[in-house]
Scaffold this active site. Structure first.
Site, short mmCIF file in Angstrom:
data_model
loop_
_atom_site.label_atom_id
_atom_site.label_comp_id
_atom_site.label_asym_id
_atom_site.label_seq_id
_atom_site.Cartn_x
_atom_site.Cartn_y
_atom_site.Cartn_z
CE1 TYR A 164 -4.13 1.14 -0.55
CE2 TYR A 164 -4.75 0.13 1.51
CZ TYR A 164 -5.09 0.75 0.35
OH TYR A 164 -6.42 1.00 0.09
CD GLU A 171 -1.84 5.11 -6.50
OE1 GLU A 171 -2.60 5.97 -6.03
OE2 GLU A 171 -2.03 3.89 -6.34
C1 LIG Z 1 -11.72 11.25 -8.54
C2 LIG Z 1 -10.45 11.67 -7.92
C3 LIG Z 1 -10.07 10.81 -6.79
C4 LIG Z 1 -8.91 11.32 -6.04
C5 LIG Z 1 -8.68 10.50 -4.83
C6 LIG Z 1 -7.62 10.96 -4.02
C7 LIG Z 1 -6.73 9.96 -3.38
C8 LIG Z 1 -7.14 9.11 -2.34
C9 LIG Z 1 -6.08 8.31 -1.69
C10 LIG Z 1 -6.20 6.88 -2.06
C11 LIG Z 1 -4.94 6.14 -1.99
C12 LIG Z 1 -5.09 4.84 -2.72
C13 LIG Z 1 -3.79 4.31 -3.11
C14 LIG Z 1 -3.88 2.98 -3.78
O1 LIG Z 1 -4.36 3.12 -5.10
C15 LIG Z 1 -2.57 2.35 -3.77
C16 LIG Z 1 -2.68 0.88 -3.88
O2 LIG Z 1 -3.68 0.25 -4.03
S1 LIG Z 1 -1.23 0.12 -3.77
C17 LIG Z 1 -1.59 -1.60 -3.71
C18 LIG Z 1 -1.92 -2.08 -2.34
N1 LIG Z 1 -3.29 -1.91 -2.16
C19 LIG Z 1 -4.02 -2.70 -1.42
O3 LIG Z 1 -3.58 -3.64 -0.81
C20 LIG Z 1 -5.43 -2.37 -1.40
C21 LIG Z 1 -6.00 -2.77 -0.12
N2 LIG Z 1 -7.25 -2.18 -0.01
C22 LIG Z 1 -8.31 -2.81 -0.28
O4 LIG Z 1 -8.29 -3.98 -0.58
C23 LIG Z 1 -9.50 -2.00 -0.16
O5 LIG Z 1 -9.48 -0.94 0.60
C24 LIG Z 1 -10.78 -2.54 -0.69
C25 LIG Z 1 -10.55 -2.78 -2.16
C26 LIG Z 1 -11.87 -1.52 -0.57
C27 LIG Z 1 -11.17 -3.83 0.05
O6 LIG Z 1 -11.55 -3.61 1.33
P1 LIG Z 1 -12.63 -4.56 2.01
O7 LIG Z 1 -13.22 -3.93 3.18
O8 LIG Z 1 -13.56 -5.04 0.95
O9 LIG Z 1 -11.80 -5.78 2.53
P2 LIG Z 1 -11.95 -7.30 2.37
O10 LIG Z 1 -11.19 -7.76 1.21
O11 LIG Z 1 -11.52 -7.83 3.70
O12 LIG Z 1 -13.50 -7.64 2.11
C28 LIG Z 1 -14.52 -7.51 3.12
C29 LIG Z 1 -15.60 -8.57 2.91
O13 LIG Z 1 -16.22 -8.40 1.65
C30 LIG Z 1 -15.99 -9.57 0.86
N3 LIG Z 1 -15.74 -9.15 -0.52
C31 LIG Z 1 -15.26 -7.97 -0.91
N4 LIG Z 1 -15.14 -7.93 -2.23
C32 LIG Z 1 -15.56 -9.13 -2.69
C33 LIG Z 1 -15.67 -9.70 -3.97
N5 LIG Z 1 -15.29 -9.03 -5.07
N6 LIG Z 1 -16.14 -10.95 -4.06
C34 LIG Z 1 -16.53 -11.65 -2.97
N7 LIG Z 1 -16.46 -11.16 -1.72
C35 LIG Z 1 -15.97 -9.92 -1.58
C36 LIG Z 1 -14.79 -10.24 1.47
O14 LIG Z 1 -14.71 -11.60 1.20
C37 LIG Z 1 -15.02 -9.96 2.92
O15 LIG Z 1 -16.03 -10.86 3.39
P3 LIG Z 1 -16.12 -11.35 4.90
O16 LIG Z 1 -16.50 -10.17 5.71
O17 LIG Z 1 -17.15 -12.42 4.91
O18 LIG Z 1 -14.76 -11.86 5.27
#
Ligand SMILES: CCCCCCCCCCCCC[C@@H](O)CC(=O)SCCNC(=O)CCNC(=O)[C@H](O)C(C)(C)COP(=O)(O)OP(=O)(O)OC[C@H]1O[C@@H](n2cnc3c(N)ncnc32)[C@H](O)[C@@H]1OP(=O)(O)O
Length: 242
Positions: A164, A171
């Protein structure tokens, strides 16, 4: 106060309700979506490796994968829909910020400002995003299929600790590298006077986007740390409503 036996029953009932609600159709769609996204990001990974092995340089790499990247990153908008209609238990805001900031990077920075496409910072965030997404979508797929290998779960909730911040560095450095070109060209900007009587400067917009990482990124990072504690260490986390 409820006894632990009663707690167990309530929890069991909640789990049963949750399982029933997640209909077969929803599970089928999510499985298809996650397999497609895992495949998409794997294709990107292979294309990047093939390019680098063949050419021995990262110059030209972005251009060669831009179309595939735009397609799969934009398709991630579907995830905001998943949260909005409640088929995944995730915050619309957290997912929205994550997905929109990526789409902004792809369409309005890396793809629009050709002069920065060969910057190392672009390759940095590309590699980081690719590793993250292959891990994340394969985690969701295996979980839906009830065959989740521990190392995928471990990778999903540990890699981000390093990836992250690295992604954010890539970015921010890319936007920073774009600033002089945006200022010189006046792209996506509207100067007064014009018939709408509106002025917009993309250069300052990019600076605001960079500054918005300061309040937003820690919230995403801490959200993931909470998810990590919940999934890997079984902690009960009470999340605030959106
Ligand atoms: C318009 C102009 C905009 C300007 C914006 C300005 C900037 C803002 C700053 C932003 C910075 C971002 C930087 C970023 O781009 C850099 C990177 O990404 S670098 C790479 C590293 N990144 C990561 O590791 C990303 C990690 N983050 C995330 O994964 C997320 O925040 C998110 C994608 C939102 C996921 O979070 P979530 O809460 O969903 O976590 P979980 O994976 O634990 O999921 C929770 C539960 O939901 C179920 N789930 C979710 N998605 C699915 C799916 N597709 N299919 C099935 N099930 C899904 C998951 O299984 C969990 O279920 P349970 O509760 O039963 O365990």
């Amino acid at each position: 106060m409820a006894s632990s036996e009663e707690d167990g029953t309530v929890e069991e009932k909640e789990n049963n309700n949750k399982k029933r609600t997640k209909s077969a159709l929803t599970t089928a769609w999510l499985t298809f979506y996650n397999i497609a996204m895992t495949a998409g990001w794997l294709v990107l990974a292979l294309a990047m490796m093939r390019f680098y092995i063949k050419k021995g340089t990262h110059k030209g790499l972005y251009r060669s994968i831009a179309r595939t990247l735009k397609f799969f990153q934009t398709f991630a908008l579907v995830e905001v829909g998943h949260c909005a209609i409640g088929i995944v238990r995730t915050s619309v805001i957290v997912t929205g910020v994550q997905v929109c900031s990526r789409i902004f990077m792809v369409w309005f920075v890396a793809s629009s400002i050709r002069q920065i496409q060969n910057e190392e910072s672009v390759i940095l965030f590309l590699v980081v995003w690719t590793v993250t997404e292959i891990t994340r979508y394969s985690y969701y797929t295996f979980k839906l299929l009830n065959h989740l290998p521990y190392f995928i779960k471990w990778a999903r909730y540990n890699f981000f600790i390093v990836l992250y911040p690295l992604g954010v560095v890539g970015e921010l450095l890319s936007i920073y590298a774009a600033l002089p070109f945006v200022r010189r060209s006046g792209m996506f900007s509207m100067r007064l006077p014009n018939k709408y009587n509106v002025s917009f400067d993309y250069y300052y917009c990019l600076i605001i986007v960079m500054l918005s990482y300061i309040p937003l990124f820690p919230q995403l990072y801490f959200h993931m740390l909470r998810q990590r504690r919940r999934v890997l260490h079984g902690e009960v986390i009470v999340e605030k409503d959106d």
